[in-house]
Design a protein around this motif. Structure first.
Motif, short mmCIF file in Angstrom:
data_model
loop_
_atom_site.label_atom_id
_atom_site.label_comp_id
_atom_site.label_asym_id
_atom_site.label_seq_id
_atom_site.Cartn_x
_atom_site.Cartn_y
_atom_site.Cartn_z
N ARG A 1 0.85 -1.18 0.00
CA ARG A 1 0.00 0.00 0.00
C ARG A 1 0.89 1.23 0.00
O ARG A 1 1.89 1.28 0.72
N VAL A 2 0.53 2.20 -0.83
CA VAL A 2 1.29 3.44 -0.86
C VAL A 2 0.53 4.51 -0.10
O VAL A 2 -0.67 4.67 -0.30
N LEU B 1 0.30 8.36 0.24
CA LEU B 1 0.74 9.59 -0.41
C LEU B 1 0.29 10.80 0.39
O LEU B 1 -0.70 10.73 1.12
N LYS C 1 2.68 11.60 7.26
CA LYS C 1 2.99 10.25 6.74
C LYS C 1 4.01 9.51 7.61
O LYS C 1 3.79 8.36 7.99
N GLU D 1 9.74 7.36 2.50
CA GLU D 1 10.34 8.09 1.37
C GLU D 1 11.55 7.34 0.82
O GLU D 1 12.66 7.90 0.79
N LYS E 1 10.15 -4.35 -4.78
CA LYS E 1 9.16 -5.17 -5.47
C LYS E 1 9.47 -6.66 -5.29
O LYS E 1 8.59 -7.46 -4.99
N SER F 1 3.86 -4.51 2.54
CA SER F 1 4.69 -3.31 2.47
C SER F 1 3.83 -2.06 2.60
O SER F 1 2.75 -1.98 2.03
N ILE G 1 4.49 1.88 1.83
CA ILE G 1 5.47 2.80 1.27
C ILE G 1 4.92 4.21 1.39
O ILE G 1 3.86 4.52 0.87
N THR H 1 5.37 8.10 0.59
CA THR H 1 6.12 8.92 -0.36
C THR H 1 5.28 10.11 -0.81
O THR H 1 4.07 10.14 -0.61
N ASP I 1 7.04 7.05 -8.60
CA ASP I 1 7.69 5.89 -8.00
C ASP I 1 6.66 4.99 -7.33
O ASP I 1 6.77 3.77 -7.38
N ALA I 2 5.66 5.61 -6.74
CA ALA I 2 4.63 4.84 -6.05
C ALA I 2 3.96 3.87 -7.00
O ALA I 2 3.68 2.72 -6.65
N PHE J 1 -3.78 2.94 -3.09
CA PHE J 1 -3.30 4.21 -2.54
C PHE J 1 -4.11 4.67 -1.36
O PHE J 1 -5.32 4.48 -1.33
#
Ligand code: ADP
Ligand code: MG
Lengths: 255, 263
Positions: free
Chosen positions: A30-31, A33, A40, A165, A183, A193, A195, A197, A202-203, A210
């Motif tokens: 999961r990102v 943002l 974050k 980040e 990955k 994961s 992440i 950012t 990149d995400a 998201f």
């Protein structure tokens, strides 16, 4: 399963998180943002139990982190590998001591055995074994980030990876190496994961789920398509520079 | 320390809050001194950094301060024909006052700034969070070795400063004031009694606590990147220096009246 349930938090007078809720099932990426300062990094620190939430609960596999004492937290932290913003390598220690940190501090392994595992880990994250005696300052930003990933992995063979980040400030080549590593980890080792950012390009490489937070609140939680079409002004504002960039590229016949 | 709470604004409230936080932090550092794990390598490393590396500085300071003092004394004393009092005055002033204060201020300038800057930059680059993420208690790993190293090294450096200062006085006694060697040393030995040695060791131990608690707390609590670390470092030196001078006065006043009979 990672879960935030209506979490509020503040470092001082200003609230930083104002009622955040989301869930991340096992093995998923999961990102998160959001603009700088939106909270974050704080979310990741709450997952580690570095701070307890003011209200609400932070759950890992159904256990409430906020109610644990240090000894219980230590057990939970064994499941988690954290890659801090800019790596946060211990700058008075060599690369080898950094990567082997957890084993040196917490295991009864012989120093030779630890060194062997450190060398293997350096290979795994795509670094030369010869940097083992260097200090973090002598490495490039991209290498530092990979050392930090190695340090997190060698610690406890985590099943949850938190990245703060991970690509910010890296050149394109280092970025793609770091992304490829993240990955591989997510896929091969069945690791969940998270992440964090503000770099959406990149995400996209790592996940297509998201969470967008702004000013300590979840504004969007879902798939890429939904995010792209989201009409919330805060999302639009976040995506605008990115869209202008694409338009610019198309105008110059790059895209 | 790690449980953030709203910080009060306004000078007096902020001062009270900071003092209270520092007290709590210092108590938990003290408590951590007695628990396990104990980081032996860090302790030895800190003794080297904070103590051994300060030796030259202390020698130079002690020597010149002692000589200047002896010069002044010998001029004044010779007016009264009392030059044989030089040794006695040197011991009293070096051991009771000058040695502890000078060493305390030097270590405050050199070591307190270093500790605050290092811990502050570790905090701002998230290294302290990283320690906790790896289940290492930063108080045990970072604060305790620094405190214990100062508790050993500040008294040692103070004794060194006293000795060098008295030796400096001896050089002046012989070369400038033309006092007989025996007449300088006899009162020196005589005045190294329990009372003077007690106060001469009591003060550096207090200084060590002041330097350690202030500089470590300021490092751990610094905020706002490089600028914040710079500010914390300056504050750390200023606060330790002033506190050392105040504590020195209080020690003189209180301890003297308590153990008067032993002088
Ligand atoms: N240790 C701290 N003490 C006080 N305030 C902090 C601390 N860490 C972060 N903040 C503040 O909390 C807010 C959110 O910070 P953070 O979670 O680091 O945001 P992001 O990672 O999204 O940039 C910011 O306003 C920041 O200034
Ligand atoms: Mg951040």
């Amino acid at each position: 399963m990672l879960e935030f349930r209506d979490v509020t938090f503040s470092y001082g007078a200003e609230p930083v998180l104002r009622g955040i809720s989301f869930q991340i099932p096992d093995g998923e990426a999961r990102v998160i943002l959001g603009q700088s300062g939106s909270g974050k990094s704080t979310i990741l620190k709450l997952f580690l139990g570095l701070y307890p939430p003011f209200s609400g609960s932070v759950l890992i596999d159904g256990e409430d982190i906020g109610k644990m004492n240090e000894r219980e937290l230590r057990e939970v932290r064994k499941k988690i590998g954290m890659v801090f913003q800019d790596g946060a390598l211990f700058d008075s220690m060599t690369v080898g001591e950094n990567v082997g940190f957890y084993l040196i501090e917490h295991s009864d392994l012989e120093i030779d055995e630890i060194e062997k595992r450190v060398r293997e880990m350096l290979g795994y994250v795509g670094l030369e074994e010869s940097i083992i005696d260097k200090l973090p300052d002598e490495l490039s930003g991209g290498m530092q980030r990979r050392v930090a990933i190695g340090r997190a992995l060698l610690a406890t063979d985590p099943k949850i990876m938190l990245y703060d980040e991970p690509t910010t400030g890296l050149d394109p080549e280092s970025t793609s190496k770091a992304l490829a590593l993240m990955k591989t980890l997510a896929e091969r080792k069945k690791i969940s994961s998270v992440i964090v950012t503000h770099q959406i390009v990149d995400a996209l490489e790592i996940a297509d789920d998201f969470i967008f937070i702004d000013d300590g609140q979840v504004v969007f939680d879902g798939k890429l398509d939904g995010f792209r079409d989201c009409a919330d002004p805060r999302v639009l504002e976040f995506l605008n520079p990115f869209r202008r960039g694409i338009a610019e590229l198309q105008r110059k016949k790059f895209a | 320390m790690y449980t953030p709470r709203p910080k009060p604004t306004g000078f007096i409230k902020r001062f009270a809050y900071d003092s209270q936080e520092m007290l709590k932090f210092s108590l938990s550092t003290l408590r951590a001194c007695f628990g396990r794990p104990f980081f032996l390598t860090e302790w030895i490393e800190q003794m080297h950094l904070n103590g051994v590396k300060s030796i030259y500085l202390v020698i130079l300071t002690g020597l010149f301060a002692g000589q200047a003092l002896a010069l002044q004394f010998s001029i004044e004393l010779s007016d009264f024909g009392a030059k044989t009092y030089l040794g006695r005055l040197m011991v009293l002033s070096m051991v009771r006052e000058l040695g502890p204060v000078l060493t305390g201020l030097l270590v405050a300038a050199r070591v307190a700034s270093g500790i605050t800057a290092e811990l502050g930059s570790m905090k701002s680059s998230h290294q302290i969070d990283a320690l906790r993420a790896f289940s290492i208690d930063p108080i045990r790993k970072l604060a305790v070795p620094r405190l214990l190293s100062l508790l050993v090294m500040v008294p040692v450096l103070t004794i060194l400063c006293d000795v060098i200062g008295i030796l400096g006085g001896y050089v002046i006694a012989v070369l400038v004031a033309h006092i007989h060697v025996g007449l300088y040393w006899a009162p020196v030995y005589e005045n190294l009694n329990f009372g003077n040695i007690f106060i001469g060791l009591f003060k550096p131990i207090v200084n060590a606590f002041i330097i350690a608690f202030v500089s470590i707390y300021k490092g751990f609590s610094s905020e706002g990147g490089a600028k914040g670390v710079g500010l914390a470092t300056t504050q750390s030196v200023v606060i330790t220096s002033i506190t050392i001078l105040i504590a020195n006065f209080i020690s003189t006043k209180v301890v003297f009246s308590l153990i008067r009979g032993y002088f």
